[in-house]
Design a protein around this motif. Sequence first.
Motif, PDB file in Angstrom:
ATOM      1  N   GLY A  35       4.124 -13.645   1.807  1.00 50.67           N
ATOM      2  CA  GLY A  35       4.879 -13.110   0.682  1.00 50.67           C
ATOM      3  C   GLY A  35       5.917 -14.059   0.144  1.00 50.67           C
ATOM      4  O   GLY A  35       5.755 -15.283   0.229  1.00 50.67           O
ATOM      5  N   THR A  57       2.289  -3.296   1.547  1.00 53.68           N
ATOM      6  CA  THR A  57       3.304  -4.062   0.835  1.00 53.68           C
ATOM      7  C   THR A  57       4.708  -3.585   1.180  1.00 53.68           C
ATOM      8  O   THR A  57       4.921  -2.440   1.585  1.00 53.68           O
ATOM      9  CB  THR A  57       3.103  -3.958  -0.682  1.00 53.68           C
ATOM     10  N   ARG A  71      -2.794 -10.599  -2.902  1.00 54.87           N
ATOM     11  CA  ARG A  71      -3.161 -11.561  -1.861  1.00 54.87           C
ATOM     12  C   ARG A  71      -4.675 -11.652  -1.745  1.00 54.87           C
ATOM     13  O   ARG A  71      -5.381 -10.657  -1.917  1.00 54.87           O
ATOM     14  CB  ARG A  71      -2.543 -11.094  -0.537  1.00 54.87           C
ATOM     15  N   VAL A  78      -1.403 -16.107  -2.009  1.00 54.04           N
ATOM     16  CA  VAL A  78      -0.589 -14.952  -2.369  1.00 54.04           C
ATOM     17  C   VAL A  78       0.032 -15.219  -3.724  1.00 54.04           C
ATOM     18  O   VAL A  78       0.412 -16.353  -4.035  1.00 54.04           O
ATOM     19  CB  VAL A  78       0.492 -14.667  -1.308  1.00 54.04           C
ATOM     20  N   CYS A  95       7.681 -19.235  -0.877  1.00 51.87           N
ATOM     21  CA  CYS A  95       6.509 -18.613  -0.275  1.00 51.87           C
ATOM     22  C   CYS A  95       6.673 -18.604   1.242  1.00 51.87           C
ATOM     23  O   CYS A  95       7.200 -19.568   1.829  1.00 51.87           O
ATOM     24  CB  CYS A  95       5.258 -19.395  -0.664  1.00 51.87           C
TER      25      CYS A  95
END
Length: 120
Positions: A35, A57, A71, A78, A95
Amino acid sequence: QVQLVESGGGLVQAGGSLRLSCAASGSILSINDMGWYRQAPGKQRELVATMTNGGTTNYADSVEGRFTISRDNAKNTVNLQLNSLKPEDTAVYYCYANVRTSIFRTYDFWGQGTQVTVSS
């Protein structure tokens, strides 16, 4: 070793949209959480959105309903779609991936960061 390479980001007016992408490569057996985090000047790094490899999520309250994480487990990528951007979204976006590199080992990896600037 694992590398996370980000793309996207830039300068946008308030209310606009951007899309961030991140691709992981290297010694990857599998990726658990993947994420985005962000860090504004003078502030601590904070979670923006993450997704488990099962698709669950987690969003920061401040971005819920405006940002969407997606993703591709097969490609180890992602993405983050940022809509209805506000000046307070200005930050460096990083990231993140929790990577299993062997049967017994998992590590956290970070990208180099990409700047998002929202003008009022």
